[in-house]
Design a protein around this motif. Sequence first.
Motif, PDB file in Angstrom:
ATOM      1  N   ALA A   3       0.838  -1.203   0.000  1.00  0.00           N
ATOM      2  CA  ALA A   3       0.000   0.000   0.000  1.00  0.00           C
ATOM      3  C   ALA A   3       0.872   1.251   0.000  1.00  0.00           C
ATOM      4  O   ALA A   3       1.822   1.365   0.767  1.00  0.00           O
ATOM      5  N   GLY A   4       0.523   2.198  -0.859  1.00  0.00           N
ATOM      6  CA  GLY A   4       1.256   3.448  -0.947  1.00  0.00           C
ATOM      7  C   GLY A   4       2.455   3.411  -1.874  1.00  0.00           C
ATOM      8  O   GLY A   4       3.028   4.464  -2.162  1.00  0.00           O
ATOM      9  N   MET A   5       2.857   2.216  -2.309  1.00  0.00           N
ATOM     10  CA  MET A   5       4.021   2.116  -3.197  1.00  0.00           C
ATOM     11  C   MET A   5       3.596   2.350  -4.642  1.00  0.00           C
ATOM     12  O   MET A   5       2.548   1.849  -5.069  1.00  0.00           O
ATOM     13  N   LYS A   6       4.382   3.064  -5.373  1.00  0.00           N
ATOM     14  CA  LYS A   6       4.088   3.304  -6.782  1.00  0.00           C
ATOM     15  C   LYS A   6       4.278   2.021  -7.580  1.00  0.00           C
ATOM     16  O   LYS A   6       5.103   1.180  -7.230  1.00  0.00           O
ATOM     17  N   PRO A   7       3.515   1.859  -8.674  1.00  0.00           N
ATOM     18  CA  PRO A   7       3.665   0.648  -9.492  1.00  0.00           C
ATOM     19  C   PRO A   7       5.033   0.581 -10.156  1.00  0.00           C
ATOM     20  O   PRO A   7       5.709   1.591 -10.339  1.00  0.00           O
ATOM     21  N   SER A   8       5.443  -0.643 -10.525  1.00  0.00           N
ATOM     22  CA  SER A   8       6.716  -0.843 -11.200  1.00  0.00           C
ATOM     23  C   SER A   8       6.733  -0.120 -12.543  1.00  0.00           C
ATOM     24  O   SER A   8       5.683   0.079 -13.172  1.00  0.00           O
ATOM     25  N   PHE A   9       7.919   0.258 -12.975  1.00  0.00           N
ATOM     26  CA  PHE A   9       8.041   0.878 -14.285  1.00  0.00           C
ATOM     27  C   PHE A   9       7.686  -0.118 -15.377  1.00  0.00           C
ATOM     28  O   PHE A   9       7.894  -1.326 -15.251  1.00  0.00           O
TER      29      PHE A   9
END
Length: 418
Positions: A3-9
């Motif tokens: 939660a709160g982490m940006k998605p992978s590139f």
Amino acid sequence: MIAGMKPSFQTAGRLEAVRYEIRGALARRARELEQQGNDVLHLNIGNPGAFGFRTPETMRRAVIRNLPFSEGYGPQAGIFPAREAVAMQFQARGLTDTRYDQVVVGNGVSELVDLTLRSLLEPEDEVLVPAPDYPLWTAAVVLNGGKAVHYQCRESDGFLPDVARIEEQITSKTRAIVVINPNNPTGAVYPEETLQALADLATRHDLIIFSDEIYDSICYEDARFVPMAPLAPETLCVSFGGLSKVYRACGWRVGWAVFTGALERAEDYMLAVEKLAALRLSANVPGQWAVQTALGGYQSIADLVGRDGRLFESRQAVIEACERSRFLELVKPMGAMYAFPSVRTEVFGDFDDHRFAAELLEHKHILIVPGSSFNIPERNHFRITLLPEAEQLTEAFERIDDLLEELADEPQRIRAVK
């Protein structure tokens, strides 16, 4: 995802269709094992320098002598002495009109494969690629928007192509056919009648021939390399060669592509290849100064592949090891620097080559390449290089056989997942 982490590139989806297990996950695991203090025998890659082979001294001197002339960018298609030397080699092969401007020098054949396919393909164009193949070819077709259509070179046929079956796979979108001779990974050396049939097929259907001949001087016993270009005067043939294998100079990254045949129809295409070559400025300049010396000097590879030569003896060790094994079969490699054994399906009917390669690495510390990595449906092959000393290969196959003996009692460890 936390939660709160940006998605992978984003990763390009087309890479899903790219295989290169030669330097993939198994090779990464091998490095981890080595960092833990284990000795791993790397049979996964044809890298002569890693096994004590040296580039001929005359070539080293040619590079050193010309270093003062190597500090600037070179011409995008290569320096004149290198291109002229390759052209003269093709003249000696019977193509007496070959000129230096039909030669493009690149950073190894790998770069030139990419440049020639990128200059050719529109989306969904098809290229006929052998299976098994050197996986760079399939990858380069896919990465340049094309579709690799694999033609099977079956073990039962000595890994030679069936030209009639290939013709059935040609469509209105087919643009080219790839021929790898001598073959990586199988070691097959194509007879002239097979090559002529492939050349005639390409001519009938107006296909470009991409002839990968990087192992042209590595043939054993009575096998004879026959160049494709003289057999295909009425279509465009692009022949690839280089210093990496025959001259044991992989790290120098010097390869070449030679355009022959229907040149009057290929002017725009050749200019497109040169435009892409210009975008990367130039190929490695120091190594190019060795080309003339390499092609015109003593061909020391003959000492290695002849009887009593190191490569010949290593090949013989693999052949004898497979003959002794109750688990392995081998179509005798007649060229290149690899063998492509298969595991007998009557012993292991549900064999998984990737799981076997992982077991071999973990328990016997031997790194091989699973056969299905070379774009074949069968899962019971693996590729090894012939570069180690014969004694090393004999010991390696004893360890391979030991593991297969263990697995015969626990086949679930390498059973294919449905």
